[in-house]
Each structure stands twice: as structure tokens, then as C-alpha cells.
Design a protein around this motif. Sequence first.
Motif, mmCIF file in Angstrom:
data_model
loop_
_atom_site.group_PDB
_atom_site.id
_atom_site.type_symbol
_atom_site.label_atom_id
_atom_site.label_comp_id
_atom_site.label_asym_id
_atom_site.label_seq_id
_atom_site.Cartn_x
_atom_site.Cartn_y
_atom_site.Cartn_z
ATOM 1 N N VAL A 1 -2.069 2.431 -4.818
ATOM 2 C CA VAL A 1 -1.756 3.769 -4.342
ATOM 3 C C VAL A 1 -2.947 4.308 -3.568
ATOM 4 N N LEU A 2 -2.705 4.702 -2.333
ATOM 5 C CA LEU A 2 -3.768 5.224 -1.480
ATOM 6 C C LEU A 2 -3.589 6.729 -1.330
ATOM 7 N N TYR A 3 -4.470 7.493 -1.960
ATOM 8 C CA TYR A 3 -4.437 8.951 -1.843
ATOM 9 C C TYR A 3 -5.109 9.363 -0.535
ATOM 10 N N VAL A 4 -4.427 10.225 0.218
ATOM 11 C CA VAL A 4 -4.945 10.681 1.509
ATOM 12 C C VAL A 4 -5.014 12.203 1.499
ATOM 13 N N PRO A 5 -6.163 12.783 1.146
ATOM 14 C CA PRO A 5 -6.295 14.245 1.167
ATOM 15 C C PRO A 5 -6.208 14.774 2.592
ATOM 16 N N ALA A 6 -5.397 15.801 2.781
ATOM 17 C CA ALA A 6 -5.185 16.362 4.115
ATOM 18 C C ALA A 6 -6.290 17.346 4.491
ATOM 19 N N ALA A 7 -6.624 17.387 5.775
ATOM 20 C CA ALA A 7 -7.508 18.438 6.270
ATOM 21 C C ALA A 7 -6.764 19.762 6.232
ATOM 22 N N ALA B 1 -6.911 4.210 -4.771
ATOM 23 C CA ALA B 1 -8.080 4.425 -3.912
ATOM 24 C C ALA B 1 -7.870 5.736 -3.174
ATOM 25 N N ILE B 2 -8.959 6.320 -2.698
ATOM 26 C CA ILE B 2 -8.909 7.563 -1.914
ATOM 27 C C ILE B 2 -9.420 7.250 -0.514
ATOM 28 N N TRP B 3 -8.645 7.617 0.482
ATOM 29 C CA TRP B 3 -9.028 7.379 1.882
ATOM 30 C C TRP B 3 -9.170 8.732 2.562
ATOM 31 N N THR B 4 -10.364 9.025 3.065
ATOM 32 C CA THR B 4 -10.694 10.362 3.578
ATOM 33 C C THR B 4 -10.563 10.480 5.087
ATOM 34 N N LEU C 1 0.860 -1.180 0.000
ATOM 35 C CA LEU C 1 0.000 0.000 0.000
ATOM 36 C C LEU C 1 0.898 1.233 0.000
ATOM 37 N N VAL C 2 0.884 1.960 -1.112
ATOM 38 C CA VAL C 2 1.722 3.149 -1.261
ATOM 39 C C VAL C 2 0.883 4.369 -0.901
ATOM 40 N N VAL C 3 1.183 4.983 0.236
ATOM 41 C CA VAL C 3 0.387 6.078 0.771
ATOM 42 C C VAL C 3 0.912 7.399 0.204
ATOM 43 N N PHE C 4 -0.003 8.173 -0.373
ATOM 44 C CA PHE C 4 0.381 9.438 -0.989
ATOM 45 C C PHE C 4 -0.551 10.524 -0.471
ATOM 46 N N GLY C 5 -0.028 11.365 0.432
ATOM 47 C CA GLY C 5 -0.836 12.418 1.029
ATOM 48 C C GLY C 5 -0.589 13.767 0.396
#
Length: 254
Positions: A52-58, A90-93, A20-24
Amino acid sequence: MPRNAAPITPLRLPRGVTHLVVFGGTFDPPHDYHAAEPARVAERLFGKRALVLYVPAARNPLKSKGSIASDADRLTMLALATKDAPGRTAIWTDEIDRAVWSRERNTTSKPTAQQPSFMVDTLERLRRITPSSVTLRLLVGGDAIASFHKWRRARRIIELAEPLVMPRPGVNGSEVVGALDVFESLDLKFWTRAERAAWCTRLAPARIDDVSSTALRAAIARAHADARHWRSDPMLRHLPEQVAKHIREHRLYS
């Protein structure tokens, strides 16, 4: 987890994922480099078993201001940008969701837009809901290496998800393209020599691109109203077509 912690946003991984490649990031707005290069890096290194897991920041805690577009707009644009990515994504919120959870329960005196997102917290939470057999890797731009020691619990981040460094224009305009560039950009007082040497082994096989969301916002603000001019603009051409359409329809950044 602490009893007063926000619930972790669920995440369902496709069958067969081992990395799982985390990309914030703020993705404000997302551009073609965001959309394509992380997936290419993941596939080059880990093949079809990577996601690839996109993690949008608050909010990025190292930036003085929060995002400009709303959370809803950023998520919509990110989904549009990545729907045709060359690999599994994927996008993880979770970062946005826990900021909203805190605001709704008034657990802090600061408004949601001012709540920082700390990657170490995100990775701790992600690790709790992913199988131990899945390896976490954190994808970061080479321009972030010089300030990585300022990230909360930087060494714990490395334990949870060893970084992969994407070559990017670095500090003072220099490009982070090789092990020597990485080695020399690291903070001497924080990192030991062994730690600096370890960073040199984390270079990701990625192309260099100097596009940035900051430059895109500036280009959008002065852009021609006619969409036909956008594709010929040297900066605006980095916006995926559907993202550009969303920006125009909702008058973002203008």
C-alpha cells in the motif's frame, strides 16, 4: 516529462512486489481506518506481494481549503499511524515535494497551500518510476464515486490504475456497500452504461467505517485536556495512540 517539471520523488519497492495499491488523501489527521483497512484489502486481494502506497496530498482540488496541519505534521502522523499496519506499506511524498519545488522556483503565483494535487499527474509520474510488471491500483472510498467524473482526466486515471472501491458512507448519508449502490451513485451524463457496469466490478473487500478526519478535527477541538478521556470518546478512540500523543504535544487542531 516536461523540461520544467518537478523531479519525481524516488521510490524503492521491496523485492517481490507485484501490486502497488495507491491510497491518496490529506490524512489530516490519519485515523485507524486509514492505518489498517487499506493494508488488509491489499493482502486479501493480492497476498504478500502487495504494497500500500500512501500519497499525502498537497491540497485536494475538490476541497475549498487546504490541509490544517502542516505537511511535516501530517507526514509524521501518517508514519506513526502506519508503522504497525497489518501488511507492507510505504509513504510517497511526491505530491508535497512537487508543490514545494514549484513554490521555491516561483513557477506559479499561488502559494503552496493553494496548489491542487491531481491524481492523474501523480499516477503518470509513479508509472514512470515503477517496473511495467508492477500493477497499479487506486484505492478510493465509495463516497468519492459520485464525484469521480470531476477528477482531472478521470478515464486516464482508470487506465493507469484501475480503482478499488472501499465501502464508505456515501452521498446523502447512504452507505456504498454493493454494486447497485455504486451503479446508482455514478454520474449518468459522464459515464456510459458499460463504464458504469465496469465500476460495479471494482468493489474492495473492506469493512465499513464512518470515521472521518473532519469529524476527528471537530472532536479534538472540544476534547478534554486529560488524555485519559480520549480513549473513551466515541470519535477520538479512532486515533492511533502515537498520533493522539503527537496532536496533544503539538497542540494541533485545538
